[in-house]
Design a protein around this motif. Structure first.
Motif: not given
Length: 304
Positions: A124-134
């Motif tokens: 979840r943390k990795i997914a959130a980071l990817c979404m934040t970066f995008t």
């Protein structure tokens, strides 16, 4: 304090940070430079914090001299440099773009937390980071390309703000292991003031200070600095640094709305999509926190 309340405190702090563009923009219009605004922010915030601490309990001002190194880190390496990069980015680009670029910070925090604080990576943390970066990429107009949306200098300033902002969450954890959140915040702004004010030459422009300036300075120092830093640092006591930093990404959303509603800064459809992704990343982190709490309750029940 439970984890849910800590998340709420971080959310409120981020929203208050998000309206700082109002005060900074008006100070620019009056003739102040970015570094002078930094000096005004940290020094007024320190005065408010000192008054609050004196009224609350003098014991919060007691620290070991050797521990000053923690506050040199949070105050000078983080707060002063982060503010200068952020305010300069606002001047170079816009409130919206500067604040969304600031929120590359969770990427830096998560990486630092893994190696310095031994915090785990989760899906979840990795997914959130990817979404934040995008989301950040869409807002600044790198993809799809929005002509004239940002300069290389503005990009570097925004990334610098993200890096130095991330350091507050990391260095703050070390200080919080030994001191109360109020102590950490007071001394952070003391050392930030000692570093910024002597180089600001603010005493050379007394003509810029009037009744209106005083109101703006109070708003900058109290509403968008003292109060949110107290709330954020308090919340950080019960929330992982990486999780707190991602939740606080509501700040660029508030900043973007401020820029649009007050200063008529225009965003396109892709940039709004980026803001939605940032909000979605916050929801993912909150759901992850609830999931961890449920697992903890189930584990405790099974041990009874």
């Amino acid at each position: 304090m439970n984890r849910q309340l800590a998340l709420i405190l971080i959310f409120i702090a981020a929203a208050l940070w998000g309206v700082i563009g109002i005060f900074v923009t008006y100070l620019y219009k009056m003739g102040f430079t970015p570094f002078q605004v930094v000096a005004i922010r940290v020094s007024t915030a320190f005065l408010f914090l000192l008054i609050y601490t004196l009224a609350k309990d003098l014991r919060y001002l007691k620290i070991k001299p050797l521990d000053s190194r923690y506050f040199m880190g949070t105050g000078i390496l983080s707060i002063v440099l982060f503010n200068w990069c952020l305010f300069s980015a606002m001047e170079e680009t816009s409130i919206s773009i500067a604040f969304v670029l600031l929120y590359t910070a969770p990427i830096f925090v998560t990486i630092f937390s893994k190696f310095l604080l031994n915090e785990s990576f989760t899906l979840r943390k990795i997914a959130a980071l990817c979404m934040t970066f995008t989301g950040c990429t869409l807002v600044i107009g790198l993809f799809p390309k929005v002509e004239g949306s940002i300069s290389l200098y503005g990009l570097l300033l925004g990334l610098g703000a993200g890096l130095f902002y991330a350091l507050y969450s990391i260095l703050g954890k070390y200080a919080l292991a030994k001191y109360n959140s109020l102590t950490v915040t007071v001394y952070t702004f003391l050392f930030a003031s000692l570093a910024a004010v002597p180089f600001s030459q603010i005493w050379e422009i007394p003509q810029l200070f009037n009744d209106i300036t005083l109101l703006i300075v109070i708003g900058l120092g109290f509403v968008s600095t003292m109060l949110p830093f107290l709330l954020y640092t308090k919340g950080l006591e019960n929330v992982e640094s990486s999780r707190a930093s991602i939740i606080a990404t509501v700040e660029p959303v508030v900043a973007s709305l401020t820029g649009y509603l007050i200063f008529n800064e225009q965003l396109d459809g892709w940039q709004y999509s980026g803001i939605v992704l940032v909000i979605a990343s916050v929801i993912i982190v909150q759901d992850s926190s609830k999931s961890l709490q449920r697992k903890s309750h189930m584990s405790n029940a099974s041990n009874l």
